[in-house]
Design a protein around this motif. Structure first.
Motif, PDB file in Angstrom:
ATOM      1  N   LYS A 268       0.792  -1.380   0.006  1.00 46.98           N
ATOM      2  CA  LYS A 268       0.041   0.314   0.063  1.00 46.98           C
ATOM      3  C   LYS A 268       0.855   1.381  -0.194  1.00 46.98           C
ATOM      4  N   LEU A 269       2.088   0.981   0.657  1.00 48.88           N
ATOM      5  CA  LEU A 269       2.895   2.178   0.668  1.00 48.88           C
ATOM      6  C   LEU A 269       3.807   2.513  -0.651  1.00 48.88           C
ATOM      7  N   GLY A 270       3.536   1.426  -1.458  1.00 52.31           N
ATOM      8  CA  GLY A 270       4.108   1.491  -2.851  1.00 52.31           C
ATOM      9  C   GLY A 270       5.518   0.710  -2.944  1.00 52.31           C
ATOM     10  N   TYR A 271       5.729   0.036  -2.128  1.00 57.23           N
ATOM     11  CA  TYR A 271       7.326  -0.854  -2.151  1.00 57.23           C
ATOM     12  C   TYR A 271       6.872  -2.041  -3.113  1.00 57.23           C
ATOM     13  N   THR A 272       7.908  -2.430  -3.567  1.00 53.91           N
ATOM     14  CA  THR A 272       7.811  -3.812  -4.367  1.00 53.91           C
ATOM     15  C   THR A 272       8.012  -4.786  -3.346  1.00 53.91           C
ATOM     16  N   VAL A 273       7.385  -5.790  -2.881  1.00 56.92           N
ATOM     17  CA  VAL A 273       7.564  -6.744  -2.019  1.00 56.92           C
ATOM     18  C   VAL A 273       7.503  -8.312  -3.020  1.00 56.92           C
ATOM     19  N   THR A 274       8.833  -9.112  -2.592  1.00 54.26           N
ATOM     20  CA  THR A 274       8.745 -10.329  -3.593  1.00 54.26           C
ATOM     21  C   THR A 274       8.981 -11.363  -2.800  1.00 54.26           C
ATOM     22  N   GLU A 275       7.941 -12.433  -2.593  1.00 55.10           N
ATOM     23  CA  GLU A 275       8.158 -13.486  -2.040  1.00 55.10           C
ATOM     24  C   GLU A 275       8.730 -14.690  -2.573  1.00 55.10           C
ATOM     25  N   ARG A 276      10.044 -15.029  -2.218  1.00 54.34           N
ATOM     26  CA  ARG A 276      10.712 -16.062  -3.240  1.00 54.34           C
ATOM     27  C   ARG A 276      11.815 -16.687  -2.472  1.00 54.34           C
ATOM     28  N   LEU A 277      12.366 -17.710  -3.019  1.00 55.12           N
ATOM     29  CA  LEU A 277      13.390 -18.301  -2.275  1.00 55.12           C
ATOM     30  C   LEU A 277      14.732 -17.414  -2.313  1.00 55.12           C
ATOM     31  N   PHE A 278      15.282 -17.119  -1.429  1.00 58.63           N
ATOM     32  CA  PHE A 278      16.432 -16.209  -1.026  1.00 58.63           C
ATOM     33  C   PHE A 278      17.381 -16.910  -0.393  1.00 58.63           C
ATOM     34  N   SER A 279      18.637 -16.805  -1.051  1.00 58.71           N
ATOM     35  CA  SER A 279      19.824 -17.868  -0.585  1.00 58.71           C
ATOM     36  C   SER A 279      20.632 -17.040   0.365  1.00 58.71           C
ATOM     37  N   ILE A 280      21.313 -17.664   1.041  1.00 56.53           N
ATOM     38  CA  ILE A 280      22.387 -17.382   1.858  1.00 56.53           C
ATOM     39  C   ILE A 280      23.569 -16.571   1.159  1.00 56.53           C
ATOM     40  N   ASP A 281      23.667 -17.113  -0.172  1.00 56.65           N
ATOM     41  CA  ASP A 281      24.895 -16.324  -0.967  1.00 56.65           C
ATOM     42  C   ASP A 281      24.367 -15.063  -1.518  1.00 56.65           C
ATOM     43  N   GLU A 282      22.989 -14.936  -1.423  1.00 54.20           N
ATOM     44  CA  GLU A 282      22.786 -13.809  -2.029  1.00 54.20           C
ATOM     45  C   GLU A 282      22.530 -12.675  -0.965  1.00 54.20           C
ATOM     46  N   LEU A 283      22.297 -13.152   0.079  1.00 47.29           N
ATOM     47  CA  LEU A 283      22.480 -12.521   1.327  1.00 47.29           C
ATOM     48  C   LEU A 283      23.577 -11.807   1.500  1.00 47.29           C
ATOM     49  N   VAL A 284      24.696 -12.638   1.830  1.00 51.46           N
ATOM     50  CA  VAL A 284      26.310 -12.177   1.782  1.00 51.46           C
ATOM     51  C   VAL A 284      26.456 -11.381   0.805  1.00 51.46           C
ATOM     52  N   LYS A 285      26.221 -11.489  -0.350  1.00 50.19           N
ATOM     53  CA  LYS A 285      26.554 -10.765  -1.446  1.00 50.19           C
ATOM     54  C   LYS A 285      26.060  -9.128  -1.208  1.00 50.19           C
ATOM     55  N   ALA A 286      24.777  -9.158  -0.808  1.00 51.90           N
ATOM     56  CA  ALA A 286      24.345  -7.928  -0.416  1.00 51.90           C
ATOM     57  C   ALA A 286      24.787  -7.187   0.859  1.00 51.90           C
ATOM     58  N   LEU A 287      25.287  -8.084   1.605  1.00 49.20           N
ATOM     59  CA  LEU A 287      25.921  -7.624   2.714  1.00 49.20           C
ATOM     60  C   LEU A 287      27.326  -6.732   2.527  1.00 49.20           C
ATOM     61  N   GLU A 288      27.867  -7.670   1.394  1.00 52.12           N
ATOM     62  CA  GLU A 288      29.282  -7.472   1.136  1.00 52.12           C
ATOM     63  C   GLU A 288      29.393  -6.030   0.336  1.00 52.12           C
ATOM     64  N   ASN A 289      28.274  -5.989  -0.609  1.00 59.45           N
ATOM     65  CA  ASN A 289      28.188  -4.546  -1.705  1.00 59.45           C
ATOM     66  C   ASN A 289      27.617  -3.595  -1.130  1.00 59.45           C
ATOM     67  N   GLY A 290      27.190  -3.781   0.056  1.00 61.88           N
ATOM     68  CA  GLY A 290      26.579  -2.478   0.463  1.00 61.88           C
ATOM     69  C   GLY A 290      24.848  -2.210   0.134  1.00 61.88           C
ATOM     70  N   THR A 291      24.255  -3.239  -0.676  1.00 60.91           N
ATOM     71  CA  THR A 291      23.325  -3.115  -0.992  1.00 60.91           C
ATOM     72  C   THR A 291      21.832  -3.473  -0.143  1.00 60.91           C
TER      73      THR A 291
END
Ligand SMILES: *Cc1c(COP(=O)(O)O)cnc(C)c1O
Length: 353
Positions: A268-291
C-alpha cells in the motif's frame, strides 16, 4: 457453543503496568473445552486459573501432540478493547490441528470462545501504549493410553497474560547469527504448523547463539542449508536496493500474520515486495556490496525487530549502521498505530470487543 462459567472467589490484582514482563502473570480464569472422537467438542467452561490434571500416559506428554496460537488484546485510548485479525489465528490453529492430527473447531465457535473469555477478563487488559493482554489458545492430545495413533481425546484451552511493552527501553536492533548446523524444520515436516515441538527443537541453536552474544539465529532451509527461512521465532524481511524480499511460504516456514500484514502495508505504501527463495549467498553478497539497506524480523510479540548485525562463518556484518531503518520504523508505527487504535484501520483488521 454454550459456556459454563465458574468465577474465582479470589480475584487477583494486576501488577503495575511498567512491571509486567512477558507471560509471567496470568489472569483470574482459564477456558477449557474437551473433545472426544465421535462426540465432538463438549463441556466448554471458564474456571478459576489453576493447575490441570493430566494422566501420566496423556498423549501430549509422550508424543508431543500440541499446537498453540498467540495474539494480543489491545486497549484503545477511548477505553475500549480490540484484537488484531483474530480470524487469521483461528484459521491457522485449524491448519496446525490438521497437520498434527488434532481435531479442528468451527471457526465461529473458536472466535466466540476467545471473545467470551476476553470479555470476562477485560480488567486485565493494561492501558499504556505497548502493553497488551496476550492470549494463548492451545490444544493437546489427551488420550490416557500409550498407543500411537491419531488422538481420540483432546483438550482446547485459552489462558491470558497481561504483558508489558516489548520495547520498554526503545527499539534496539539485535545481533543475529546465521545457523548452519541445526535446522528448524523441513518441507513435509511441521514448519507451517504452530506446534510446541518446533520450539523444543529450535531452542538449542538459540542458546548457542546467546552464548556468543547474539539474540537469535537466522534459520536456513533443512534440505540445502541454503535458503533463508526465519529469524528465531519470527518471519524475516530484507530491503535490498529498495526492493523488499521475504522468503516464500514453502511449507517449512510459519505463515505469520504480522508477515502477511507487513506485506500488505508495504504494498500500500508503494514498495515492491517479492516472496521468493532467497539464498544465503545472495544475502552475503548484498551484505558485502552494501546493497542490503534494512533487515528485520516480524511477529506478534515484537511487531518488528530490526536486525543490526549478522554473523556468518566467523565474519560480522553491520546493517544500516546498526540503527533501525526507515521502512522498519514505518512498519512499526503503522501496525502499532492500527493495533492500539491510534491510526485509521485502513485494512479493516481490527476486531472490536
Ligand atoms: C508465531 C510464529 C511467527 C509469527 O507469527 P505471527 O502470526 O506474526 O505472530 C513466526 N515464526 C514462528 C516460528 C512462529 O511460531
Amino acid at each position: 457453543m454454550e459456556i459454563r462459567i465458574e468465577r474465582t472467589k479470589n480475584p487477583k490484582t494486576m501488577p503495575p503496568e511498567n512491571e509486567l514482563g512477558f507471560g509471567k502473570v496470568f489472569t483470574d480464569h482459564m477456558l477449557l473445552v474437551d473433545w472426544e472422537e465421535g462426540k465432538g467438542w463438549y463441556d466448554a467452561r471458564i474456571v478459576p486459573f489453576g493447575r490441570i490434571d493430566l494422566h501420566p500416559a496423556s498423549t501430549v506428554l509422550h508424543y508431543g501432540a500440541e499446537i498453540f496460537e498467540g495474539l494480543k488484546v489491545y486497549r484503545r485510548a477511548d477505553g475500549g478493547i480490540q484484537m488484531f485479525r483474530p480470524q487469521e489465528n483461528v484459521k491457522r490453529m485449524n491448519n496446525s490441528a490438521e497437520r498434527m492430527s488434532l481435531p479442528q473447531m468451527d471457526e465461529k465457535d473458536m472466535l466466540e470462545l476467545m471473545t467470551a473469555f476476553v470479555k470476562l477478563e477485560e480488567k486485565w487488559v493494561p492501558k499504556s501504549f505497548g502493553t497488551s493482554l496476550y492470549l494463548r489458545p492451545f490444544m493437546f492430545g489427551n488420550d490416557e493410553a500409550l498407543g500411537v495413533h491419531a488422538v481420540k481425546n483432546a483438550t482446547f484451552m485459552i489462558i491470558a497474560s497481561p504483558s508489558g511493552s516489548y520495547y520498554k527501553e526503545g527499539i534496539n536492533p539485535v545481533g543475529i547469527m546465521i545457523e548452519n548446523e541445526d535446522v528448524r524444520t523441513v518441507r513435509g515436516g511441521t514448519g507451517y504448523a504452530k506446534c510446541g515441538g518446533n520450539y523444543a527443537a529450535s531452542t538449542r541453536a538459540g542458546e548457542r547463539a546467546a552464548k556468543k552474544g547474539y539474540s537469535q539465529v537466522l534459520w536456513l532451509d533443512g534440505v540445502h542449508r541454503k535458503y533463508v527461512e526465519e529469524v528465531g521465532a519470527m518471519n524475516v524481511m530484507f530491503k535490498i536496493s529498495g526492493e523488499i524480499i521475504t522468503p516464500m511460504l514453502t511449507g517449512s516456514i510459519l505463515p505469520g500474520i504480522t508477515r502477511k500484514s507487513c506485506i500488505e502495508v508495504l504494498r500500500k505504501l508503494g514498495y515492491t515486495v517479492t516472496e521468493r527463495l532467497f539464498s544465503i549467498d545472495e544475502l552475503v553478497k548484498a551484505l558485502e556490496n552494501g546493497t542490503l539497506e534494512e533487515a528485520w524480523g516480524c511477529g506478534t510479540a515484537a511487531v518488528v525487530s530490526p536486525i543490526g548485525k549478522l554473523a556468518y562463518n566467523g565474519k560480522e556484518y553491520v546493517i544500516g549502521g546498526g540503527k533501525i531503518g526507515d521502512v522498519t520504523q514505518k512498519l512499526y508505527d503503522t501496525l502499532t498505530g492500527i493495533q492500539w487504535g491510534k491510526t485509521a484501520d485502513y485494512f479493516n483488521w481490527v476486531y472490536k470487543l
